[in-house]
Design an enzyme around this catalytic site. Structure first.
Site, mmCIF file in Angstrom:
data_model
loop_
_atom_site.group_PDB
_atom_site.id
_atom_site.type_symbol
_atom_site.label_atom_id
_atom_site.label_comp_id
_atom_site.label_asym_id
_atom_site.label_seq_id
_atom_site.Cartn_x
_atom_site.Cartn_y
_atom_site.Cartn_z
ATOM 1 N N ASN A 146 0.833 -1.210 0.000
ATOM 2 C CA ASN A 146 0.000 0.000 0.000
ATOM 3 C C ASN A 146 0.865 1.256 0.000
ATOM 4 O O ASN A 146 0.556 2.227 -0.684
ATOM 5 C CB ASN A 146 -0.953 -0.011 1.201
ATOM 6 N N SER A 149 -11.689 -1.272 3.623
ATOM 7 C CA SER A 149 -12.234 -0.018 4.154
ATOM 8 C C SER A 149 -11.099 0.886 4.584
ATOM 9 O O SER A 149 -10.086 0.415 5.113
ATOM 10 C CB SER A 149 -13.102 -0.297 5.398
ATOM 11 N N ASP A 186 -10.451 -1.005 14.685
ATOM 12 C CA ASP A 186 -11.140 -1.094 13.387
ATOM 13 C C ASP A 186 -12.563 -0.537 13.472
ATOM 14 O O ASP A 186 -13.438 -0.943 12.694
ATOM 15 C CB ASP A 186 -11.162 -2.552 12.864
ATOM 16 N N HIS A 222 -8.122 -1.316 6.171
ATOM 17 C CA HIS A 222 -8.445 -2.616 6.772
ATOM 18 C C HIS A 222 -9.076 -3.505 5.695
ATOM 19 O O HIS A 222 -9.965 -3.056 4.970
ATOM 20 C CB HIS A 222 -9.430 -2.410 7.939
ATOM 21 N N THR A 265 -9.471 5.400 15.713
ATOM 22 C CA THR A 265 -9.874 5.779 17.069
ATOM 23 C C THR A 265 -9.466 4.636 18.002
ATOM 24 O O THR A 265 -8.944 3.611 17.542
ATOM 25 C CB THR A 265 -11.402 5.995 17.166
ATOM 26 N N ASN A 324 -6.543 4.357 8.652
ATOM 27 C CA ASN A 324 -6.092 2.968 8.552
ATOM 28 C C ASN A 324 -6.799 2.320 7.377
ATOM 29 O O ASN A 324 -7.949 2.641 7.085
ATOM 30 C CB ASN A 324 -6.472 2.224 9.838
ATOM 31 N N ARG A 366 0.184 -3.462 15.117
ATOM 32 C CA ARG A 366 0.054 -3.300 16.567
ATOM 33 C C ARG A 366 -1.151 -2.416 16.865
ATOM 34 O O ARG A 366 -1.433 -1.468 16.122
ATOM 35 C CB ARG A 366 1.306 -2.658 17.159
#
Ligand code: GRF
Length: 232
Positions: free
Chosen positions: A25, A147, A156, A120, A152, A118, A102
């Site tokens: 990515n 996604s 996820d 996912h 937060t 992020n 992590r």
């Protein structure tokens, strides 16, 4: 504490990337920037794993690459302090977690959520956590995907920005399905980072605003790799 981007702010977005592994990515972001399709500066790549390919890829591209291995620190909190001190040093406008394996604690996220995303590999809220491709197969899902969401303290579970969908096909195993998803992750992440680069997206409380409007559902990656609003 970071805030909403000023719409008039047109300098290249400073992007830091966190990853633990292969870094495909990250490589997609790099390729898009090099092709002139993404107005960003990749200002640093950080990993908890010194041997991670993502660090090598960054180094080869001349991007500052730093390993911050947890075992050198007394606790998770101290490790995160060191990691984010290094991240803060490169003054990112946006922190992209791309395969960072992590869990990041609530204290480290304080004030950072609006500028931290992020990617996912599932259609959240389905299949949080690990082994999402097998989970989608086990659940008999007809559709799977990836996604991008704000980070937060809920794993996820942060507000969703956009998704890419792929079909689950007869004969799929986790490997085939993950390859199909990964191929769409790359344009999805690039399109989402582009939203930030164009100062089109902000987190406002728990709401995601795109072009100043609260989105009710995550935007969707279309076949032409552009993000579109999903029909109700
Ligand atoms: C991707 O599937 C991403 O969605 C997940 O971890 C994987 C990272 O792949 N969070 P790469 O390191 O970017 O190749």
């Amino acid at each position: 504490m970071v805030q909403a981007f000023a719409a008039s702010d047109r300098r290249p977005l400073r992007v830091a990337v966190l990853g633990s592994g292969r870094g495909s990515n990250f490589a997609a972001l790099l390729a898009a920037r090099q092709a002139g399709r993404l107005a960003i500066d990749l200002v640093g790549v950080f990993s908890d794993r010194p041997a991670a390919l993502i660090l090598r890829r960054a180094g080869e591209a001349g991007i500052p690459a730093l390993a911050v291995p947890p075992r050198q620190y007394a606790s998770r909190a101290v490790h995160e302090d060191a990691l984010f001190a290094a991240v803060d040093d490169v003054q990112p406008d946006l922190i992209v977690c791309a395969g960072y394996m992590r869990i990041i604690g609530a204290r480290a996220l304080e004030g950072r959520s609006p500028r931290m995303i992020n990617i996912h590999p599932s259609l959240l809220p389905r299949h949080r956590g690990l082994d999402t491709h097998q989970a989608a197969l086990d659940a008999g899902d007809a559709e799977h995907g990836a996604s991008v969401h704000f980070v937060t303290a809920e794993l996820d579970g942060g507000p969703l920005i956009a998704q890419a969908r792929v079909p689950v096909l007869p004969g799929d195993d986790a490997e085939r399905l993950s390859a199909r998803v990964l191929a769409r992750e790359h344009p999805l992440l690039c399109a989402c980072v582009d939203l930030f680069a164009q100062r089109r997206v902000v987190l406002s409380g728990a709401a995601v605003l795109i072009d100043g409007q609260r989105i009710e559902r995550p935007w969707q990656l279309a076949d032409d790799d552009r993000l579109i609003e999903r029909a109700a």
